[in-house]
Scaffold this active site. Sequence first.
Site, PDB file in Angstrom:
ATOM      1  N   GLN A 491       1.158  -0.897  -0.079  1.00  0.00           N
ATOM      2  CA  GLN A 491       0.216   0.124   0.006  1.00  0.00           C
ATOM      3  C   GLN A 491       0.897   1.107   0.045  1.00  0.00           C
ATOM      4  O   GLN A 491       1.856   1.216   0.914  1.00  0.00           O
ATOM      5  CB  GLN A 491      -1.280  -0.168   1.009  1.00  0.00           C
ATOM      6  CG  GLN A 491      -1.619   0.738   1.664  1.00  0.00           C
ATOM      7  CD  GLN A 491      -2.945   1.119   2.919  1.00  0.00           C
ATOM      8  OE1 GLN A 491      -3.548   0.312   2.761  1.00  0.00           O
ATOM      9  NE2 GLN A 491      -2.787   1.531   3.609  1.00  0.00           N
ATOM     10  N   SER A 494       1.190   6.582   2.326  1.00  0.00           N
ATOM     11  CA  SER A 494       1.673   7.161   3.487  1.00  0.00           C
ATOM     12  C   SER A 494       3.046   8.077   2.398  1.00  0.00           C
ATOM     13  O   SER A 494       3.826   7.451   1.799  1.00  0.00           O
ATOM     14  CB  SER A 494       2.002   6.392   4.355  1.00  0.00           C
ATOM     15  OG  SER A 494       1.483   6.011   5.329  1.00  0.00           O
ATOM     16  N   SER A 526       5.229  -1.274   4.584  1.00  0.00           N
ATOM     17  CA  SER A 526       5.302  -2.552   4.219  1.00  0.00           C
ATOM     18  C   SER A 526       4.838  -3.750   3.112  1.00  0.00           C
ATOM     19  O   SER A 526       4.341  -2.922   2.616  1.00  0.00           O
ATOM     20  CB  SER A 526       4.715  -3.387   6.214  1.00  0.00           C
ATOM     21  OG  SER A 526       3.490  -3.383   5.821  1.00  0.00           O
ATOM     22  N   GLU A 609     -11.606  -5.242   6.716  1.00  0.00           N
ATOM     23  CA  GLU A 609     -11.162  -5.993   7.857  1.00  0.00           C
ATOM     24  C   GLU A 609     -11.793  -7.208   7.784  1.00  0.00           C
ATOM     25  O   GLU A 609     -13.159  -7.020   7.555  1.00  0.00           O
ATOM     26  CB  GLU A 609     -10.749  -5.454   9.097  1.00  0.00           C
ATOM     27  CG  GLU A 609      -9.986  -4.566   9.353  1.00  0.00           C
ATOM     28  CD  GLU A 609      -9.478  -3.630  10.595  1.00  0.00           C
ATOM     29  OE1 GLU A 609      -9.053  -4.367  11.201  1.00  0.00           O
ATOM     30  OE2 GLU A 609     -10.048  -2.558  10.894  1.00  0.00           O
ATOM     31  N   GLU A 732      -3.451   9.246  18.511  1.00  0.00           N
ATOM     32  CA  GLU A 732      -3.899  11.317  18.265  1.00  0.00           C
ATOM     33  C   GLU A 732      -5.119  10.988  17.372  1.00  0.00           C
ATOM     34  O   GLU A 732      -5.475  12.107  17.612  1.00  0.00           O
ATOM     35  CB  GLU A 732      -3.138  12.180  18.392  1.00  0.00           C
ATOM     36  CG  GLU A 732      -1.904  11.791  19.568  1.00  0.00           C
ATOM     37  CD  GLU A 732      -1.702  10.653  20.047  1.00  0.00           C
ATOM     38  OE1 GLU A 732      -0.663  10.236  21.190  1.00  0.00           O
ATOM     39  OE2 GLU A 732      -0.642  10.305  18.957  1.00  0.00           O
TER      40      GLU A 732
END
Length: 747
Positions: A491, A494, A526, A609, A732
């Site tokens: 993926q 980011s 990853s 998921e 957060e």
Amino acid sequence: MALPMTEDERALADSVAAFARRSAPIAQTRIQFDALSAGTGPDPVWDAVVRQGLHNMHLPEAVGGSECGLPALAVVVEQLGMAMFPGPYLPTVLASAVAATASNGADGLLVAFDGGATGALVAGNRLTARPAAGGWEVKGTSDPSLGLPGAERVLVRAALADTPGGDLWFWLDRAEFDGPGTTAKVTPCEALDPTRSVGRLELAGHPIPHDRALAGVDPARVDLIVTSLLGAEASGIAAWCVETAVDYVRTRHQFGRPVGSFQAVQHKAALMLVRSEIACAAVWDAARAADDASDQQRLVAAQAALTAAPAGVDQALDCISMLGGIGFTWEHDAHLYWRRAVAVASAVGTEDAWSTRLGEAALHTQRDFSFIDEDTLPQLRARVAAVLDDVLALPDDEIATEGWAPTRGGARRARLAAEGLAAPHYPLPYGQDAGAVEQAVIADEFTRRGLDQPNTGIAEWVLPTLITHGTVEQRDRFVSATLRGELIWCQLFSEPGAGSDLAGLSTKARRVDGGWVLTGQKVWNSQAREADWGVCLARTDADAPKHKGLTYFLIEMASPGVDVRPLQQATGVWEFNEVFLDEVFVPDDCVVAGPGDGWRLAVTTLSNERLKMGTAKFGHGAAATVRQLLDGGEYGATRDEVVRVLGRNTARELSVGAMNLKTVLHRLHGTEDATGSATSVQKVFHAIAQREGSDALIRLLGPLGLVGSPEQPYVQDYLGVPAVLIGGGTIEIQLNVIAQRVLGLPR
């Protein structure tokens, strides 16, 4: 998330909440503090309870009760706890519910409770019984006990002096405490919670005849009842505190803006919701174990004691701090909830004692989160069993990969994919279109044969997006091949400059003949080294708002211009990568949906998921890792300290498992929360639990913590914690989501 699961339980909760508001408003309770804390005087509120039939709903039908079960009783207790319901209700149902577990000797006592007698439970370890003529003599002074002053029937446990581990359960009538020369006395205490009485039972060789003794009281079941009901009240307190604090900060203004718009306040409110829902799940799991085996009951009783009871205390204090000075006044009701929360946690017992008990239990027992049995969906079970038996006869020839990437290919994987069992939750023809029950049956058949269900790694998120939004050609090209293990995915979302702000990415895609050319940098990817394909978000319209100018691309990782560079982490190993895209061509047939649809598709990808069936596999701070440390005997702490850590870490895993299963069952019942709060709460707590569990683990090591090689699992466990705190969006960011989208606090 509240305790009710079914529509009937929700109706019961609503009815009880309305009853509490009508019969015992807190303003009225405040006027009666002196009488309530002393257990004296007429009690019109208790009379209303009896008329409503809430006092005997859990008792056997043979004595006049409704035999509704522990889960329904816990629903009632939670709602009354939320309403700060005063008087002897909780002490009475604690005593009567425990008495109802006896195999013999309790009928007269239960008839009295059915008739409206108030009660109390005295179950500490400070009373001692010895055989005497016609029965026993009991002496000692009990711990402070809820509802004892004023109770008409008292159920008591005493240790048998000459029988190690043996107990005598018996009951007393209030009349025995009166008159000169009595050997039984109740001494009132100044109650922390002014809405209930507290007292000590003093017995000076008090005679207990045989017909007052109860037989067959199971200690595990007693613990389960006590921690479930006290935990249910703590859950109600926790829920009230969230609602009260959020309502206040939503409307209170400081510095020209709502207090609830400040991020620090939002995070505290979100964490309060997390704490409340985890406590609720722990109590729910304990209450539903009423008919389970004793070893299961020991696990969940300790879990409720460790999770729900302390949550009420922490929640009430946070509520007061959110309210500010007004919350610290006698006039505000917050301190009453705080006092009751402390009282409830004290009645449950110490956290160290319960963590030891859970740790010892967890050495030999695991929680059974199954919600099916061997007779569920027999035709599906037989069909799956036949396929899996054939699979077992095939060679286990999958090819292992490095890092976290799934294995490749193999005859077994190919057969499972062909039968729709590689991902049974996918729609036909790729899966079985299996719902929760079907998935559970299929998983059970895998487990029976010692087979792992296939793992497609990052494709767990990618394939549902392609199935939903991809073209027929894209589905035909990628889905089945991935399920067969022929393709591995990564993926590419980011970026170094965007972090958790996914829409702030800067990778650009410009239009060319036949496709697009992508340039940019991705990070924390990853499986990128092993991947054949990657899903990539890139900006295709620089003038559109940042969420609307993105497009979802499929990139072949062997394409010219793709440069994958491993990232070495603080652990010393390489589990992530950075990926540089230098003028990488992507043909039009590798755009999913259309230009500008990237954000919508990315949300779909990140939210997909596989359904979790209750199990909670922690990558860090896992109970299994603590058991490994205990077995190895190399810890620097004492065995008792390690067992307590095992207990606490097990409690965290059981909390997540209970939340997972509760979410599944809500889906089955059609009562799923539309806000999606359960998913966000699970993500936050999953990360916090691993951080706390791994931190507790490393503190046990002593000199063993000096060894930092990758082969040393305990230090490595701790060094890898940042991956769960940052990966998939930081805690957060998740707290922002909960505060704003679930609790409705202003941005």
